[in-house]
Design a protein around this motif. Structure first.
Motif, mmCIF file in Angstrom:
data_model
loop_
_atom_site.group_PDB
_atom_site.id
_atom_site.type_symbol
_atom_site.label_atom_id
_atom_site.label_comp_id
_atom_site.label_asym_id
_atom_site.label_seq_id
_atom_site.Cartn_x
_atom_site.Cartn_y
_atom_site.Cartn_z
ATOM 1 N N PRO A 116 -23.980 5.445 9.434
ATOM 2 C CA PRO A 116 -25.153 5.715 8.586
ATOM 3 C C PRO A 116 -24.784 6.575 7.380
ATOM 4 C CG PRO A 116 -25.666 6.079 10.905
ATOM 5 C CD PRO A 116 -24.172 5.879 10.819
ATOM 6 N N GLY A 117 -25.140 6.102 6.192
ATOM 7 C CA GLY A 117 -24.864 6.858 4.980
ATOM 8 C C GLY A 117 -23.475 6.667 4.415
ATOM 9 N N ARG A 118 -22.533 6.218 5.249
ATOM 10 C CA ARG A 118 -21.162 6.025 4.773
ATOM 11 C C ARG A 118 -20.822 4.547 4.610
ATOM 12 N NH1 ARG A 118 -15.374 7.412 7.725
ATOM 13 N NH2 ARG A 118 -14.107 7.377 5.840
ATOM 14 N N GLY A 119 -21.606 3.681 5.229
ATOM 15 C CA GLY A 119 -21.291 2.262 5.198
ATOM 16 C C GLY A 119 -20.126 1.944 6.107
ATOM 17 N N THR A 120 -19.311 1.003 5.692
ATOM 18 C CA THR A 120 -18.151 0.637 6.487
ATOM 19 C C THR A 120 -16.953 0.414 5.568
ATOM 20 O OG1 THR A 120 -17.378 -0.784 8.302
ATOM 21 C CG2 THR A 120 -18.532 -1.868 6.462
ATOM 22 N N TRP A 121 -15.807 0.145 6.169
ATOM 23 C CA TRP A 121 -14.607 -0.015 5.352
ATOM 24 C C TRP A 121 -14.675 -1.286 4.507
ATOM 25 C CZ3 TRP A 121 -12.228 -4.363 7.475
ATOM 26 C CH2 TRP A 121 -12.377 -4.560 8.850
ATOM 27 N N ILE A 122 -13.987 -1.244 3.371
ATOM 28 C CA ILE A 122 -14.005 -2.346 2.412
ATOM 29 C C ILE A 122 -12.962 -3.398 2.768
ATOM 30 C CG2 ILE A 122 -13.591 -2.931 -0.021
ATOM 31 C CD1 ILE A 122 -14.735 -0.126 -0.689
ATOM 32 N N SER A 123 -11.796 -2.955 3.204
ATOM 33 C CA SER A 123 -10.732 -3.874 3.609
ATOM 34 C C SER A 123 -9.870 -3.193 4.652
ATOM 35 C CB SER A 123 -9.877 -4.305 2.405
ATOM 36 O OG SER A 123 -9.143 -3.199 1.894
ATOM 37 N N VAL A 124 -9.019 -3.980 5.287
ATOM 38 C CA VAL A 124 -8.089 -3.428 6.265
ATOM 39 C C VAL A 124 -6.734 -4.087 6.082
ATOM 40 C CG1 VAL A 124 -8.709 -5.103 8.066
ATOM 41 C CG2 VAL A 124 -7.718 -2.909 8.719
ATOM 42 N N SER A 125 -5.676 -3.300 6.230
ATOM 43 C CA SER A 125 -4.305 -3.817 6.216
ATOM 44 C C SER A 125 -3.701 -3.537 7.580
ATOM 45 C CB SER A 125 -3.480 -3.131 5.119
ATOM 46 O OG SER A 125 -4.036 -3.370 3.841
ATOM 47 N N MET A 126 -3.033 -4.542 8.137
ATOM 48 C CA MET A 126 -2.434 -4.410 9.464
ATOM 49 C C MET A 126 -0.998 -4.922 9.438
ATOM 50 S SD MET A 126 -5.479 -5.649 12.059
ATOM 51 C CE MET A 126 -6.877 -4.590 12.408
ATOM 52 N N SER A 127 -0.208 -4.379 10.333
ATOM 53 C CA SER A 127 1.155 -4.886 10.521
ATOM 54 C C SER A 127 1.372 -5.161 11.998
ATOM 55 C CB SER A 127 2.185 -3.877 10.013
ATOM 56 O OG SER A 127 2.120 -2.677 10.775
ATOM 57 N N LEU A 128 2.221 -6.153 12.289
ATOM 58 C CA LEU A 128 2.518 -6.545 13.664
ATOM 59 C C LEU A 128 4.015 -6.757 13.803
ATOM 60 C CD1 LEU A 128 1.221 -7.437 16.425
ATOM 61 C CD2 LEU A 128 1.354 -9.791 15.544
ATOM 62 N N THR A 129 4.568 -6.254 14.895
ATOM 63 C CA THR A 129 6.003 -6.435 15.175
ATOM 64 C C THR A 129 6.180 -7.464 16.298
ATOM 65 O OG1 THR A 129 6.165 -4.766 16.916
ATOM 66 C CG2 THR A 129 6.325 -3.995 14.621
ATOM 67 N N PRO A 130 7.375 -8.045 16.421
ATOM 68 C CA PRO A 130 7.627 -8.994 17.520
ATOM 69 C C PRO A 130 7.444 -8.363 18.899
ATOM 70 C CG PRO A 130 9.314 -9.209 15.830
ATOM 71 C CD PRO A 130 8.521 -7.986 15.489
ATOM 72 N N GLN A 131 7.479 -7.029 18.965
ATOM 73 C CA GLN A 131 7.264 -6.344 20.235
ATOM 74 C C GLN A 131 5.768 -6.166 20.541
ATOM 75 O OE1 GLN A 131 9.418 -5.042 17.772
ATOM 76 N NE2 GLN A 131 11.054 -6.222 18.788
ATOM 77 N N GLY A 132 4.917 -6.636 19.635
ATOM 78 C CA GLY A 132 3.479 -6.554 19.859
ATOM 79 C C GLY A 132 2.837 -5.264 19.397
ATOM 80 N N VAL A 133 3.530 -4.465 18.591
ATOM 81 C CA VAL A 133 2.971 -3.204 18.083
ATOM 82 C C VAL A 133 2.098 -3.507 16.869
ATOM 83 C CG1 VAL A 133 3.480 -0.939 17.120
ATOM 84 C CG2 VAL A 133 4.935 -1.889 18.936
ATOM 85 N N LEU A 134 0.848 -3.090 16.953
ATOM 86 C CA LEU A 134 -0.115 -3.333 15.885
ATOM 87 C C LEU A 134 -0.472 -2.003 15.215
ATOM 88 C CD1 LEU A 134 -2.077 -5.445 14.533
ATOM 89 C CD2 LEU A 134 -3.792 -4.671 16.191
ATOM 90 N N GLU A 135 -0.305 -1.930 13.898
ATOM 91 C CA GLU A 135 -0.682 -0.735 13.148
ATOM 92 C C GLU A 135 -1.774 -1.100 12.140
ATOM 93 O OE1 GLU A 135 2.714 1.082 11.373
ATOM 94 O OE2 GLU A 135 3.590 1.693 13.302
ATOM 95 N N THR A 136 -2.714 -0.165 11.930
ATOM 96 C CA THR A 136 -3.910 -0.456 11.145
ATOM 97 C C THR A 136 -4.158 0.615 10.096
ATOM 98 O OG1 THR A 136 -4.887 -1.491 13.107
ATOM 99 C CG2 THR A 136 -6.372 -0.965 11.306
ATOM 100 N N ASN A 137 -4.572 0.192 8.895
ATOM 101 C CA ASN A 137 -4.928 1.116 7.824
ATOM 102 C C ASN A 137 -6.230 0.637 7.184
ATOM 103 O OD1 ASN A 137 -4.850 3.140 5.866
ATOM 104 N ND2 ASN A 137 -3.602 1.900 4.487
#
Length: 331
Positions: free
Chosen positions: A78-99
């Motif tokens: 409320p009042g802040r809205g939500t994120w505009i976009s997201v960038s993610m990375s994935l490794t062959p080991q299944g590690v997911l990172e999010t920004n």
């Protein structure tokens, strides 16, 4: 955040699982995803680096897009809205990172600097369009100070010139309002000189918009006993007193939205102010991750923050109303 931890983790697992299954087995070393939504359109790009380091385009399955859309809706505040976009990375080991990107405009296309630089080639049109971003603002509303400086606005004044807002002028024709106040509402406001450089800083265009929206609302709701004084029908002294009372009410109304926000909002506004004008305000950095502002109104370190913001809101209201009423309002 409306979305609880269990639901958030479920969305992240769906994204990682669906994305991983879409990748060519054993033929990639890393993958990057950019995902955004504007005006009901999804903008998505997934690029994987193969074993030779060459980029390869990957098509995401529907469930990944559904999970990302659910994640974005669930993280709306409320009042802040939500994120505009997201960038993610994935490794062959299944590690997911999010920004998550809450404040920065993105530009879709194949231009250099994608997605943060616009396409400057002849004939290029910004995508998403301003209307698409405005549709997102209607869908996930933000308080004025939470709207980035670049964000398109309907009815926001041409701040650098100090012109009146188109929206205010449109609403100025009110059959129930005195003609004098219809004229004041439609007239041009102005900005204090030290506020104009802040119109490209985070949060401050929203503060200006909040003040001017509050002015427009207050002018439409002026009680009869105050209206005659403001119009000068009771003499200059009464008019000056009434203008100060009216201005103070506007400033307090605009300041209320800052009070409803967390302390980080107030601190960031002050940090942006000092980034533009120089100087520092000691003792506030420790509050950057503090609890809501309500708990710190009386703290010595927070009082200067609030005082600076309120003094600038007061200055905006003073300059704007002085221009509208054609008379200098006492400080």
């Amino acid at each position: 955040m409306a979305m609880d931890t269990e639901r958030l983790n479920e969305c992240m697992n769906r994204i990682a699982r669906g994305w991983f299954q879409a990748m060519p087995e054993g033929q990639w070393t890393s993958a990057q995803l950019f995902w955004a939504e504007a005006g009901g359109i999804i903008y998505s790009s997934t690029i994987a680096a193969d074993i030779d380091g060459q980029p390869r385009t990957v098509s995401q399955p529907k469930d990944v897009h559904d999970a990302l859309r659910e994640l974005r809706e669930g993280m709306a505040e409320p009042g802040r809205g939500t994120w505009i976009s997201v960038s993610m990375s994935l490794t062959p080991q299944g590690v997911l990172e999010t920004n998550y990107n809450w404040d920065r405009r993105f530009y879709w296309g194949d231009q250099e600097g994608f997605p943060w630089a616009p396409d400057t080639r002849d004939g290029a049109v910004d995508s998403p369009s301003d209307d698409q971003f405005l549709a997102e603002l209607e869908r996930f509303p933000r308080e004025p100070m939470m709207i980035p400086a670049w964000y398109p606005r309907r009815g926001l004044a041409e701040q650098s010139a100090g012109a009146a807002s188109t929206d205010d002028a449109t609403h100025a024709v009110n059959p129930d309002a005195d003609a004098r106040f219809t004229e004041v509402l439609a007239s041009k406001g102005a900005l204090p000189e030290d506020i104009r450089p802040l119109m490209d800083a985070w949060g401050w265009p929203g503060i200006v918009e909040s003040v001017r929206n509050t002015i427009a609302h207050a002018i439409r709701q002026v009680p009869e006993e105050l209206k005659s004084a403001l119009a000068g029908e009771q003499g200059d002294e009464a008019r000056a007193k009434a203008l100060v009372e009216f201005r103070d009410g506007v400033a307090k109304g605009a300041m209320a939205s800052v009070y409803r926000s967390g302390s980080i909002v107030a601190i960031r506004l002050v940090q942006e102010y000092h980034a533009v004008h120089g100087g520092t305000l000691q003792g506030v950095d420790a509050f950057a991750n503090a609890a809501p502002l309500e708990q710190y109104r009386e703290e010595a370190a927070m009082r200067p923050v609030i005082e600076l913001i309120f003094s600038r809101i007061l200055a905006i209201a003073t300059t704007d109303l002085s221009a509208r009423f054609g008379t200098e309002i006492p400080a």
